[in-house]
Design an enzyme around this catalytic site. Structure first.
Site, PDB file in Angstrom:
ATOM      1  CD  GLU A  36      22.082  30.038  36.761  1.00 22.50           C
ATOM      2  OE1 GLU A  36      21.288  30.741  36.110  1.00 22.50           O
ATOM      3  OE2 GLU A  36      21.841  28.848  37.053  1.00 22.50           O
ATOM      4  NE  ARG A  44      64.195  46.957  30.827  1.00 19.52           N
ATOM      5  CZ  ARG A  44      65.027  47.338  31.772  1.00 19.52           C
ATOM      6  NH1 ARG A  44      64.987  48.575  32.247  1.00 19.52           N
ATOM      7  NH2 ARG A  44      65.910  46.494  32.263  1.00 19.52           N
ATOM      8  CB  ILE A  60      55.754  42.050  29.078  1.00 18.20           C
ATOM      9  CG1 ILE A  60      55.440  41.078  27.934  1.00 18.20           C
ATOM     10  CG2 ILE A  60      56.025  43.456  28.550  1.00 18.20           C
ATOM     11  CD1 ILE A  60      54.180  41.380  27.157  1.00 18.20           C
ATOM     12  CD1 TRP A 119      35.895  30.205  52.512  1.00 18.71           C
ATOM     13  CD2 TRP A 119      37.344  31.893  52.545  1.00 18.71           C
ATOM     14  NE1 TRP A 119      37.165  29.676  52.544  1.00 18.71           N
ATOM     15  CE2 TRP A 119      38.068  30.699  52.558  1.00 18.71           C
ATOM     16  CE3 TRP A 119      38.047  33.107  52.565  1.00 18.71           C
ATOM     17  CZ2 TRP A 119      39.454  30.669  52.602  1.00 18.71           C
ATOM     18  CZ3 TRP A 119      39.432  33.071  52.601  1.00 18.71           C
ATOM     19  CH2 TRP A 119      40.115  31.863  52.615  1.00 18.71           C
ATOM     20  CD  GLU A 142      29.979  34.424  43.093  1.00 16.89           C
ATOM     21  OE1 GLU A 142      29.263  33.435  43.352  1.00 16.89           O
ATOM     22  OE2 GLU A 142      29.823  35.535  43.629  1.00 16.89           O
ATOM     23  N   GLY A 158      59.579  42.024  33.123  1.00 13.55           N
ATOM     24  CA  GLY A 158      60.890  41.573  33.598  1.00 13.55           C
ATOM     25  C   GLY A 158      60.963  41.640  35.118  1.00 13.55           C
ATOM     26  N   GLY A 159      62.120  41.997  35.641  1.00 16.63           N
ATOM     27  CA  GLY A 159      62.327  42.037  37.091  1.00 16.63           C
ATOM     28  C   GLY A 159      61.424  43.046  37.782  1.00 16.63           C
TER      29      GLY A 159
END
Ligand code: FAD
Length: 402
Positions: free
Chosen positions: A258, A286, A355, A160, A381, A357-358
């Protein structure tokens, strides 16, 4: 510019820098981010533009050719950049942590050798603690450096590394054995050392004994490369020990982490702010049941809650940055800011997604990308579980019964 994520008490310089970064984000990042992200393409032009803006040297002192700005300035820039595309903030973050560790813990020769070239973006930093078998539990690191004649030989596998391929200087935490050799039980925390590992950019054998196999294919956070690193008889010298002293690596890395946590909190604020902007715009366009969905109270309340979360996270992130800038330890505040900002970011993005939707499920809409980016905020972190351990243990010390 919207009213969220404003910061009181900024200097003229900070205001100017932020304005320049915001303009850059609006003009150069947002229009291309989603396309580059879907193609998993490294944003070279954007990175070149950030170099020109001086972002690579933002916090590096002026005597080493940087702009000498604070952690707060940096975090606010990161917030703006992540609002445009979180991956771009990832390109600069490991660089910033390595520069910070050099400024705080490097010898004078190391500072002179690296910082001016880091400010110019010629030397690009990555930092490496995690291994295939560990991430949260840094004390379990297995990669080892042993004395080899005049120098050191490193063997082991790292996992990583963000910017593992695009960096040429990797601050790498390895086990070296206890420095003071007091004969007692070896403390895992005092037996680690940070090496400044130089390598070529790219993949394959990037230095004798150091292989960067290739990019890890990720769910999001695309464009920026994240890699493994395999050390097999990699040789280095005493000069590459950060600060010139073995046994200090764990503490040096934790100091770096930190500031890294403030950075992830800032990224989470940026993603959440963007998700809110998209939601409030979409909700006015919308229509359902004869009116814009923003006029349904359920949507209105959702927007109000989202904005409140963005503001809370921003305030906590700013406080954590200011504490570190004032020279105080900010382990608790950075942990709190990172935890709250990353959890809220995921909630706000989820609300924005609902919000939409699709359409939110379509790759044509930006929220689909933010949804995948937000998830990484919960991990990078240190997870929320780890932040809770840090916060809880510190509070027990502070509030210890007499
Ligand atoms: C895209 C990406 C980029 C990254 N970039 C870097 C990088 O540049 N450099 C680097 O060094 N690392 C990097 N990391 C690694 C990252 O820091 C770790 O993934 C993270 O710290 C979690 O460690 P882990 O994956 O080993 O999970 P683990 O430590 O195995 O944890 C698994 C689960 O157990 C929980 N858990 C673990 N211990 C405890 C405990 N004591 N109490 C309660 N719950 C616990 C965790 O919260 C988590 O839910 C990156 C990771 C990713 C995904």
């Amino acid at each position: 510019m919207g009213r969220l994520c404003q910061t009181d008490g900024l200097t003229e310089d900070q205001t100017e820098i932020l304005k320049a970064v915001r303009t850059f984000v609006d003009e150069q990042i947002i229009p291309v981010a989603t396309e580059l992200e879907h193609a998993d393409e490294y944003p070279q032009e954007i990175v070149d533009g950030l170099k020109e803006l001086g972002i690579f040297g933002l916090t590096i002192p002026e005597e080493y050719d940087g702009l000498g700005e604070s952690l707060l300035t940096y975090a606010l820039c990161v917030e703006e950049i992540a609002r445009g595309w979180m991956s771009v903030s990832g390109v600069i973050n490991t660089h910033f942590i390595v520069a910070y560790m050099l400024m705080r813990h490097g010898t004078e020769e190391q500072k002179k050798k690296y910082l001016p070239r880091m400010a110019a973006g010629e030397v690009r930093g990555a930092f490496s603690m995690s291994e295939p078998g560990l991430g949260s539990d840094v004390s379990a690191i297995k990669t080892k450096a042993v004395k080899d004649g005049d120098g050191w030989k490193i063997d082991g596998q790292k996992m990583w590394l963000t910017n593992g391929g695009t960096s040429n200087l990797v601050a790498t935490l390895v086990r070296t054995g206890q420095a003071d050799g007091d004969g007692g039980e070896e403390s895992p925390y005092k037996s680690m050392t940070t090496f400044l590992v130089e390598k070529e950019e790219g993949f394959g054998e990037t230095a004798p004994g150091l292989t960067i196999p290739g990019k890890i294919d990720k769910m999001g956070y695309k464009g920026v490369d994240t890699t493994e690193a395999v050390f097999e008889g990699f040789r280095t010298t005493d000069e590459q020990v950060l600060g010139g002293e073995t046994g200090k690596g764990f503490y040096q890395m934790m100091d770096g982490v930190e500031v890294g946590r403030v950075n992830v909190a800032a990224r989470a604020c940026g993603i959440a702010n963007r998700a809110f902007e998209l939601a409030i715009a979409y909700s006015q366009q919308r229509e359902t049941f004869g009116k814009p969905i923003s006029e349904h109270q359920a949507i209105l309340f959702r927007l109000a809650e989202m904005a409140t979360k963005v503001e809370t996270a921003h305030a906590m992130m700013v406080r954590a940055a200011r504490m570190k800038d004032s020279g105080q330890r900010n382990d608790v505040e950075a942990g709190m800011a990172k935890m709250v900002a990353s959890e809220y970011c995921n909630e706000v993005v989820q609300d924005s997604f609902r919000i939409h939707g699709g359409y939110g499920y379509s790759k044509e809409y930006e929220i689909e990308r933010l949804y995948r980016e937000a998830a990484f905020m919960l991990i990078g972190e240190g997870t929320s579980d780890i932040q809770k351990m840090i916060i809880g243990r510190a509070l027990l010390k502070d509030y210890k019964l007499k």
